[in-house]
Scaffold this active site. Structure first.
Site: not given
Ligand SMILES: [Mg+2]
Length: 387
Positions: A185, A236, A285, A209, A183
């Site tokens: 992020h 997400e 998610h 991700e 991720d």
């Molecule tokens: Mg994430």
């Protein structure tokens, strides 16, 4: 059967459970997210409750439209999660009333079990091998971790080497078939994202991700070129079919990650079906509590392109995060039902509604109003860094 009361119950570690009761005493549960703005979420739930009280509880689609469009202003995580939590509770009520799991009402099961992955490493991953081993010992066949802490627009090669080294050590120890998702992020700027993606292609990751922050999704096609064969995932922080169709039209991601506690349950199913037409997989998610996870699994049982489910079991957020008491995924659950796991999979459940029974007394006992402080990460020279 009309909606009589909607109540939000805030509990540790960082969850907001929503209880909907009808005039004949039926009760259903939903769950809201956005833990860093809980008062706004609870306020939005109260606003919606005022508008839908007295409405027919079974007219879920009509209520979804009213909750999303009735205020004229629409969209975003706060309004989205407030509506999603109530909508999920209405599906729970309908399923219980009819004596069937929600997935039976949305097309019926397409599978016997759903693969799940676990988190390792926390927000600033360092020593991860021991943590991965712990997850393997628990039966998981896949894990996800944050790639890196803050990374500046143009940052040091040694930090890139650190990310690559961590992934290499996991791949080497746990073999070619072990699922590794990474991720970014949304905290990695595009120049460093390109560098990292090229370096990471060799490890055949499950996906990378949020390689771009959600407001910069338009750079995803360029990042996909840099990623080579590595699948890109995101979503997400998108909220509806209208958000996802724009993403899907870019033809830049292989996996989308809608969150049921923001989209709502039926909307997640609709998003997944839409993604199927773009040959895109779905990995919902869910770093959240048991109700969101149960709702997400109900969607997973009736959507063939949902490939794996995130969960918060053993996640850093549940372990005394930011001074809040530590709680685990099943601490407010008396009958896990749909949350029963074996060998890295959730097992198909025929329990009615969302498929779990909750410990309301424990919720009320531990209920507390809290505000979770925002992280304040900084670069070496003091500038604010995205977390
Ligand atoms: Mg994430």
């Amino acid at each position: 059967m009309r909606i009589e009361a909607v109540e939000a119950i805030q509990v540790p570690p960082r969850w907001i459970f929503v209880r909907v009761r009808t005039d004949d005493g039926a009760v259903g549960w939903g769950e809201a997210i956005v833990p860093k703005r809980p008062l706004a979420v609870i306020g939005a739930i109260a606003d919606l409750a005022e508008n839908i009280r007295g409405s027919e509880a079974g007219h879920i689609e009509d209520l979804w439209l009213r909750m999303h469009r009735g205020a004229f202003y629409r969209g975003g995580p706060i309004l989205g999660t407030a509506a999603a939590a109530i909508e999920t509770a209405l599906w729970d009520i309908k399923g219980r009333q009819l004596g069937v799991p929600v997935h039976e009402l949305l097309g019926g099961p397409v599978r016997d079990k759903i693969r799940t992955y676990a988190w390792v490493g926390g927000d600033r991953p360092q020593e991860v091998l021991a943590h991965v081993q712990q997850r393997v010992d628990q039966g998981f066949t896949a894990v996800k971790m944050n790639a890196t802490a803050q990374l500046d627009y143009l940052d040091r090669s040694s930090l890139v080497d650190g990310v690559v080294g961590r992934v290499a050590s996991i791949r080497e120890k746990f073999g070619p078939d072990f699922g590794i998702a990474l991720d970014f992020h949304g905290r990695v700027h595009q120049a460093m994202a390109r560098v990292l993606l090229r370096e990471l292609e060799q490890f055949r990751l499950m996906w990378v991700e949020e390689a771009a922050a959600p407001e910069s999704d338009d750079i995803l096609p360029a990042l996909r070129d840099a990623a080579g064969s590595t699948p890109l995932a995101t979503g997400e922080r998108l909220y509806s079919r209208w958000d996802f169709v724009r993403l899907l039209e870019m033809r830049a991601v292989d996996v989308i990650q809608p969150d049921v506690s923001i989209t709502g349950l039926h909307e997640l199913v609709k998003i997944a079906h839409m993604a199927e037409a773009y040959d895109v997989a779905v990995a919902p998610h869910c770093p959240s509590g048991p109700i969101s996870l149960a709702a997400s699994l109900q969607a997973g049982y009736c959507c063939a392109n949902i490939i794996i489910q995130e969960q918060s079991g053993g996640m850093h957020y549940n372990q005394g995060y930011k001074g809040l008491p530590s709680q685990e995924l099943l601490d407010y659950v008396t009958e896990p039902g749909v949350l029963t796991q074996r060998d890295g999979y959730f097992q198909l459940s025929v329990e009615p509604g969302l498929g779990l029974l909750l410990d309301e007394a424990a919720m009320r006992d531990r209920s507390q109003v809290w505000r979770q402080p925002d992280p304040d990460w900084r670069y070496d020279d003091g500038r604010y860094a995205e977390w």
